[in-house]
Design a protein around this motif. Sequence first.
Motif, PDB file in Angstrom:
ATOM      1  N   THR A  87      -8.515  -7.389  -7.642  1.00  0.00           N
ATOM      2  CA  THR A  87      -9.180  -6.581  -8.675  1.00  0.00           C
ATOM      3  C   THR A  87      -8.211  -6.131  -9.762  1.00  0.00           C
ATOM      4  N   PHE A  88      -7.056  -5.606  -9.349  1.00  0.00           N
ATOM      5  CA  PHE A  88      -6.077  -5.093 -10.311  1.00  0.00           C
ATOM      6  C   PHE A  88      -5.660  -6.168 -11.315  1.00  0.00           C
ATOM      7  N   GLN A  91      -8.431  -6.717 -13.781  1.00  0.00           N
ATOM      8  CA  GLN A  91      -8.580  -5.577 -14.692  1.00  0.00           C
ATOM      9  C   GLN A  91      -7.558  -5.665 -15.825  1.00  0.00           C
ATOM     10  N   PRO A 108      -8.253   1.989 -14.176  1.00  0.00           N
ATOM     11  CA  PRO A 108      -7.150   2.826 -13.665  1.00  0.00           C
ATOM     12  C   PRO A 108      -5.947   2.832 -14.621  1.00  0.00           C
ATOM     13  N   ASP A 110      -2.747   2.644 -14.065  1.00  0.00           N
ATOM     14  CA  ASP A 110      -1.675   1.655 -13.862  1.00  0.00           C
ATOM     15  C   ASP A 110      -2.054   0.293 -14.449  1.00  0.00           C
ATOM     16  N   ALA A 111      -3.340  -0.033 -14.381  1.00  0.00           N
ATOM     17  CA  ALA A 111      -3.787  -1.277 -15.028  1.00  0.00           C
ATOM     18  C   ALA A 111      -3.569  -1.185 -16.535  1.00  0.00           C
ATOM     19  N   PRO A 372       0.983  -3.403  -8.209  1.00  0.00           N
ATOM     20  CA  PRO A 372       0.985  -1.934  -8.092  1.00  0.00           C
ATOM     21  C   PRO A 372       1.999  -1.464  -7.044  1.00  0.00           C
ATOM     22  N   GLU A 376       1.066   4.511  -7.251  1.00  0.00           N
ATOM     23  CA  GLU A 376       0.202   4.152  -8.383  1.00  0.00           C
ATOM     24  C   GLU A 376      -1.255   4.085  -7.903  1.00  0.00           C
ATOM     25  N   SER A 378      -3.693   2.028  -8.165  1.00  0.00           N
ATOM     26  CA  SER A 378      -4.298   0.800  -7.629  1.00  0.00           C
ATOM     27  C   SER A 378      -3.586   0.273  -6.385  1.00  0.00           C
ATOM     28  N   TYR A 379      -2.539   0.982  -5.948  1.00  0.00           N
ATOM     29  CA  TYR A 379      -1.732   0.455  -4.843  1.00  0.00           C
ATOM     30  C   TYR A 379      -2.565   0.211  -3.583  1.00  0.00           C
ATOM     31  N   SER A 381      -5.849  -0.255  -3.073  1.00  0.00           N
ATOM     32  CA  SER A 381      -6.817  -1.356  -3.089  1.00  0.00           C
ATOM     33  C   SER A 381      -6.097  -2.703  -3.165  1.00  0.00           C
ATOM     34  N   PHE A 382      -4.970  -2.724  -3.868  1.00  0.00           N
ATOM     35  CA  PHE A 382      -4.208  -3.978  -3.950  1.00  0.00           C
ATOM     36  C   PHE A 382      -3.744  -4.421  -2.567  1.00  0.00           C
TER      37      PHE A 382
END
Lengths: 503, 503
Positions: A87-88, A91, A108, A110-111, A372, A376, A378-379, A381-382
């Motif tokens: 996802t990241f 994005q 997010p 970070d993205a 990520p 951060e 998104s970390y 979910s990544f």
Amino acid sequence: ASHQIATRRGLPKEKMSENGIMSRAKVLTIDTMNPTVKKVEYAVRGPIVQRAVELERELSEGMKKPFAEVIKANIGDAHAMGQQPITFFRQVLALCSYPELLSDSTFPEDAKSRACRILQSCGGNSMGSYSASQGIDSVRQDVARYIERRDGGVACDPDNIYLTTGASDGIVTMLKLLVCGEGTTRTGVMIPIPQYPLYSAALAELGAVQINYFLNEEKCWSLDITELQRAVNEARQYCNPRALCIINPGNPTGQVQSRQCIEDVIRFAAKERLFLMADEVYQDNVYAEGCQFHSFKKVLFEMGPEYAETVELASFHSTSKCYMGECGFRGGYMEIINMDDEVKDQLTKLLSVRLCPPVPGQALMDLVVNPPQPGEPSYGSFIKERTATLSALAEKAKLTEQVLNTVQGISCNPVQGAMYSFPRITIPEKAVKEATETGQQPDMFYCMKMLEETGICLVPGSGFGQKDGTYHFRMTILPPTDKLKILLNKVKEFHQRFTQQYS
Amino acid sequence: ASHQIATRRGLPKEKMSENGIMSRAKVLTIDTMNPTVKKVEYAVRGPIVQRAVELERELSEGMKKPFAEVIKANIGDAHAMGQQPITFFRQVLALCSYPELLSDSTFPEDAKSRACRILQSCGGNSMGSYSASQGIDSVRQDVARYIERRDGGVACDPDNIYLTTGASDGIVTMLKLLVCGEGTTRTGVMIPIPQYPLYSAALAELGAVQINYFLNEEKCWSLDITELQRAVNEARQYCNPRALCIINPGNPTGQVQSRQCIEDVIRFAAKERLFLMADEVYQDNVYAEGCQFHSFKKVLFEMGPEYAETVELASFHSTSKCYMGECGFRGGYMEIINMDDEVKDQLTKLLSVRLCPPVPGQALMDLVVNPPQPGEPSYGSFIKERTATLSALAEKAKLTEQVLNTVQGISCNPVQGAMYSFPRITIPEKAVKEATETGQQPDMFYCMKMLEETGICLVPGSGFGQKDGTYHFRMTILPPTDKLKILLNKVKEFHQRFTQQYS
């Protein structure tokens, strides 16, 4: 043909067509085209895949087949098999494509910051600009830092990083630099057998000499230095061996090389004065217990200055494999170690003719090497997405090996890494005979029959090379687990039927 | 060198370094690398651009220069010069990159429906999948319909469309197919002089014979058939001329060919049995009154079956130029007419080795050939943006010609199309002498001096080829109008200063 008129070059020039119009013979024909192109073969997208595409069309047109769908297990194309993108990554790519989204609060932070950093490195802050031919500076810096982290701190100079259009582009470019000489001084390049057929195809096109070294199927496709020595010794009779290609983790064979083996290979390359090319695109795809990925770069530097300062190495990576599987973006990089400065200038010049690798692929490569970080947004979910994909692959690697080994006449080495199984198959004498009589390789005959009967598209081992008299196929482990189970069962049934039919 | 030990091949193998470690001579050196690669030159990113990059770095490090910024007018990189991307294109790309945005109500419906159509044509509905090697089916269909509209209904078969990694990729691939023979039977390829140096670079790398035909500067860089005839007649003495390359609108020369001229070229190609290659990447960049773009395909088909059914033609287009200027995505296509079926199979096979062109570039190509239609929500903004860009380019083309022609010693043909002016410059004898003494082409000497004094980066005419004793530079017309005015004024001042200095 009876109407052809000879030109001063002795080639047919014109003929009268049926309606009386003088029609010219073609300028470009199979007989007058580049002969090296004709020699190129690429099994992964060869006749069996063309037939698979035809079958798909026939199915969609309502033709009756003994199967409801064609399953393409011929190519490492993860997303086509249903794997979801990270996802990241997507994005950030959306933000880079359409920067108006930077003010969208659903993305997010970070993205957004990654996207800004990439855009700031692009001319006019647009992915639509050409980048430097070697690749975007900041991306090459991120790649260098990634390599340092991966290799436990071994230094990496961004000047040694070249971004590429997938790994294939880098591999072909390096081979191109290496080719020279004629006759017995012609450049020879050592490649594993079985190999990924990009190598044989590129060598054929470049008119270089392909030097085969055989991987040891009995020892889980491992690489023996004695076999390398045999191959290079024999090759010195008829060409000038200058490079040694290694694929680790192996494609199509799935083995993961031990640290010791890599050291031995480096020593061998130094002794025999060979330029090393390490295809490491599956570096995150290691599943078997006790196996670990060691980069050639790291091992080289740990062997001390005698090697670290002399052995020439190019290593390749890509966005297409591992947990991301983003083949369509054609992202990749190569790292060049100990290359002569003048040659490096020539390399940069050569790359400049094609202007630059695709910028979206460069952006994606940047995200792969700079994902990520803890803390951060998104970390979490990544990590979750990456782990899920890699765990599923590990499970499917095991499943594939296990099921195939339950079939009499199929014997499959452990899939330690990469994305393929490459089992050995017993083909009955009668089938070998029938294949030979119809001018087919026996394993092509086998795979074609499997495709027609089951809709499963595999690549015959002959497309990768194998020891004479042995037969294999390459099958990706990428289909979703449920589908993979069905597929493996169909392969099993087909093999049994085939064996019975030809016994 | 005194420590070198000769190997059995007579090459230096090892030498003792100062710290006593045996260090090996490089495997790959300038003397042992591919000799055809060494012959490649590519002026658009040559030494002058490398110096420009250095100067940028020096400026950023606070070094004092006689200018505040480097202006790169060396390359047709529109976005880097501040041109804005087409909003609709980028919206669709964002949607394709991150399909979760399909539920975002701020995106227009036509962008969403285009994105859905593209994604449905991708394996697993992801741009991360490999496409077919020839390109995505639906994109090739859209390209075919675009060509039919552009050419007033002349039929186009999607099977003749190959998507490429920018136009360069297609051009190099076609040249590759055409190369064969040795000595006086070696393939010769006719290219215009001045030319875009991709052609000379590719021919050098492929070891083909470059056959120059000179454009007529006195007649606004037009193409004379008598000159083509002279060139091919002379070339038949030492090679086998097999292909004729045309760039229309011209790069670097900016001319737009008349319909009559194209007809004459086609007749010439038929008579002399030459494969036609039409580089038409600037097809939307036509500014001069009375000028109009005619595609080779259209003219060929209007000449009747004697030509339409026999003359072999490849034409090339790209996402990088015109009003979109999306260079970084490396999108493009080629259309192949009357190609021998067996050769076509070989072409498809050759392309399959590189798997596929970048999918985001394919998606972008799709949008270029299938933009918003009247009645669709994005139509208005699309037309507005496209018109603004093309009008600004037309204005800048005129401005460039006018200002340059006010300078004594500079003479500039009208920029009828494309993105460059290619004015002729008078270089004083004294400067020619000084350049020659320092081993530089006089126009390289001139451009280098301009770069050092003004920060303006142009490409010397010698990088494109020119009649002996004439000098030119290529300058893009891409900077924003205000900046372009300043730039042109600086060029004017520099030229006057330079002329004075060397008179």
